[in-house]
Design an enzyme around this catalytic site. Structure first.
Site, PDB file in Angstrom:
ATOM      1  N   TRP A 101       0.827  -1.212   0.000  1.00 12.97           N
ATOM      2  CA  TRP A 101       0.000   0.000   0.000  1.00 12.97           C
ATOM      3  C   TRP A 101       0.855   1.254   0.000  1.00 12.97           C
ATOM      4  O   TRP A 101       0.549   2.234  -0.672  1.00 12.97           O
ATOM      5  CB  TRP A 101      -0.993  -0.010   1.156  1.00 12.97           C
ATOM      6  CG  TRP A 101      -1.983  -1.135   1.047  1.00 12.97           C
ATOM      7  CD1 TRP A 101      -2.156  -2.161   1.928  1.00 12.97           C
ATOM      8  CD2 TRP A 101      -2.922  -1.367  -0.026  1.00 12.97           C
ATOM      9  NE1 TRP A 101      -3.148  -3.010   1.467  1.00 12.97           N
ATOM     10  CE2 TRP A 101      -3.631  -2.550   0.287  1.00 12.97           C
ATOM     11  CE3 TRP A 101      -3.232  -0.687  -1.205  1.00 12.97           C
ATOM     12  CZ2 TRP A 101      -4.631  -3.072  -0.548  1.00 12.97           C
ATOM     13  CZ3 TRP A 101      -4.225  -1.206  -2.035  1.00 12.97           C
ATOM     14  CH2 TRP A 101      -4.906  -2.379  -1.701  1.00 12.97           C
ATOM     15  N   ASP A 171      -1.774   6.437   6.393  1.00 10.36           N
ATOM     16  CA  ASP A 171      -2.864   5.556   5.982  1.00 10.36           C
ATOM     17  C   ASP A 171      -3.111   4.619   7.160  1.00 10.36           C
ATOM     18  O   ASP A 171      -2.265   3.795   7.486  1.00 10.36           O
ATOM     19  CB  ASP A 171      -2.426   4.776   4.729  1.00 10.36           C
ATOM     20  CG  ASP A 171      -3.438   3.723   4.294  1.00 10.36           C
ATOM     21  OD1 ASP A 171      -4.442   3.516   4.989  1.00 10.36           O
ATOM     22  OD2 ASP A 171      -3.193   3.106   3.221  1.00 10.36           O
ATOM     23  N   LYS A 195     -12.160  -1.873   6.483  1.00 11.94           N
ATOM     24  CA  LYS A 195     -11.333  -2.796   7.244  1.00 11.94           C
ATOM     25  C   LYS A 195     -11.840  -2.901   8.682  1.00 11.94           C
ATOM     26  O   LYS A 195     -12.039  -3.978   9.174  1.00 11.94           O
ATOM     27  CB  LYS A 195      -9.864  -2.336   7.248  1.00 11.94           C
ATOM     28  CG  LYS A 195      -9.285  -2.088   5.855  1.00 11.94           C
ATOM     29  CD  LYS A 195      -9.113  -3.371   5.039  1.00 11.94           C
ATOM     30  CE  LYS A 195      -8.990  -3.129   3.541  1.00 11.94           C
ATOM     31  NZ  LYS A 195      -7.778  -2.474   3.120  1.00 11.94           N
TER      32      LYS A 195
HETATM   33  C1  LIG Z   1      -7.255  -2.005   1.833  1.00 12.06           C
HETATM   34  C2  LIG Z   1      -6.221  -0.974   1.973  1.00 12.06           C
HETATM   35  C3  LIG Z   1      -6.079   0.055   1.023  1.00 12.06           C
HETATM   36  C4  LIG Z   1      -6.914   0.131  -0.220  1.00 12.06           C
HETATM   37  O1  LIG Z   1      -8.211   0.489   0.092  1.00 12.06           O
HETATM   38  P1  LIG Z   1      -9.281   0.802  -1.049  1.00 12.06           P
HETATM   39  O2  LIG Z   1     -10.383   1.415  -0.248  1.00 12.06           O
HETATM   40  O3  LIG Z   1      -9.639  -0.502  -1.667  1.00 12.06           O
HETATM   41  O4  LIG Z   1      -8.679   1.733  -2.008  1.00 12.06           O
HETATM   42  C5  LIG Z   1      -5.121   1.012   1.258  1.00 12.06           C
HETATM   43  N1  LIG Z   1      -4.344   0.978   2.348  1.00 12.06           N
HETATM   44  C6  LIG Z   1      -4.454   0.003   3.266  1.00 12.06           C
HETATM   45  C7  LIG Z   1      -3.567   0.017   4.467  1.00 12.06           C
HETATM   46  C8  LIG Z   1      -5.392  -1.003   3.119  1.00 12.06           C
HETATM   47  O5  LIG Z   1      -5.502  -1.970   4.042  1.00 12.06           O
END
Ligand SMILES: *Cc1c(COP(=O)(O)O)cnc(C)c1O
Length: 361
Positions: A101, A171, A195
């Site tokens: 990511w 993030d 998540k």
């Molecule tokens: C799942 C995830 C993403 C991507 O998320 P989307 O909403 O599908 O774009 C980005 N960063 C992390 C840490 C993730 O777990």
């Protein structure tokens, strides 16, 4: 059919209480005679939903006054572009690469400016968090970027990097609200909610007010400018209304559970059950350096690809779903987010014990 224990990394398990409540309100939300899915985002009822959701989130994370909370669309991945478009005044940013990511976010930012990868754990398949106590932070960096919990590899920054005064952007998709956090240490804290908080389709951005400006990169679309959404209280256009409604219910559930201190206690307790088993097991082993282990995503392997596949299949038959590791790493991964009950982790460990007995010569 009964519900299963769902160890998916995302979209992921939600509190059963929340799902039941939403089901109860599906046809008629609190006397409005309609579902939240059917109502105007400008209605009184929805205004109350979004205002309450924001306030509950502010209470849970103790978000300081000088931060805005934005409910946006486009997933976490859209932020990979939105962040540089809004923050790259000098067209320079520093990225710490701890997994796929962060790698994707850095590659996207590179479309807009110079990206310095100031630390990385790629040399050992992202199985650890690099030492971030004295990084070569760039003089002119507009921000330093991290992925705080690495969903795929199962590592977490247990200490934030020293950014030497630069704005920290994180993030937090897969550790959002899993424990208390000091928001004032971040310029932006953001995450896709699928998540640990709600249904896919909503992303929450918590952003310090001084980072919200009209001074964005030329050509930045209106919809990708933080100021557009900040000025309109996330109602510039139709927001992901149903998603926000479910997030709001999860915030209330978290408050009823005792808030983030209590979630942290529970998450540590759940993770310990699994990690203790892995550390003692003769068949399974964790893949991450102990000091950097995530409380949310726990990858493990047997060391034998065929045995791994059989484990995943037999676990599924036993009601333990989505234990297959990410396609880029193989093996297994148990995501044990806030809504995964302790009983789910205990059931997983009991199944692993049984599998180990049956498969060790
Ligand atoms: C799942 C995830 C993403 C991507 O998320 P989307 O909403 O599908 O774009 C980005 N960063 C992390 C840490 C993730 O777990």
């Amino acid at each position: 059919m009964e519900r299963v224990y769902n160890f998916s990394a995302g979209p992921a398990v939600l509190p059963e209480e929340v799902l039941r409540e939403a089901a109860g309100e599906m046809l008629n939300y609190r006397g409005t005679g309609m579902s939240v899915m059917e109502m105007s985002h400008r209605s009184r009822a929805f205004e109350e939903i979004i205002t309450t959701a924001e306030q509950d989130l502010r209470d849970l994370l103790k978000i300081p006054e000088n931060y805005k909370v934005l409910f946006l669309q486009g997933g976490a991945s859209q932020q990979f572009a939105m962040i540089p478009m809004n923050l790259m005044k000098n067209r320079v940013a520093d990225y710490i690469i701890t997994g796929q990511w962060a790698k994707k976010a850095a590659a996207e930012a590179e479309k807009y400016g110079k990206v310095n990868r100031i630390a990385s754990s790629e040399d050992r398949t992202f199985s650890y968090i690099p030492d971030c106590s004295d990084l070569p932070v760039s003089e002119d960096a507009d921000y330093v970027y991290i992925c705080e919990n690495n969903t795929i590899y199962g590592t977490k920054f247990h200490q934030l990097p020293d950014t030497k005064g630069k704005t920290l952007v994180a993030d937090v998709s897969s550790c959002f609200l899993s424990e208390p956090a000091d928001v004032s240490k971040y310029g932006i804290m953001y995450g896709g909610v699928q998540k640990n908080i709600g249904p896919a389709g909503t992303v929450i951005v918590i952003i310090r007010e001084d980072l919200i400006t009209e001074d964005v990169l030329p050509g930045t679309p209106t919809m990708l400018t933080y100021k557009t959404h900040a000025d309109a209280g996330s109602l510039y256009n139709t927001p992901p209304a149903y998603g926000i409604y479910i997030c709001g219910k999860v915030f209330q559930w978290l408050k009823r559970m005792g808030g983030l201190e209590e979630m942290k206690r529970r998450n540590e307790e759940k993770a310990k059950i699994l990690y203790d088993f892995l550390d003692a097991s003769r068949l399974f082993k964790g893949t991450v350096e102990k000091k950097d282990r995530s409380l949310m995503n726990v990858p493990f392997v047997t060391g034998d690809g065929e045995l791994d596949a059989r484990f995943v299949k037999e676990a599924k038959e036993a009601g333990l779903e989505n234990l297959k590791g990410h396609r880029s790493v193989g093996g297994m991964r148990a995501s044990i987010y806030n809504a995964m009950p302790r009983a789910g982790v205990e059931a997983l460990v009991a199944f692993m014990e049984k599998f180990e007995k049956e498969n060790l010569a």
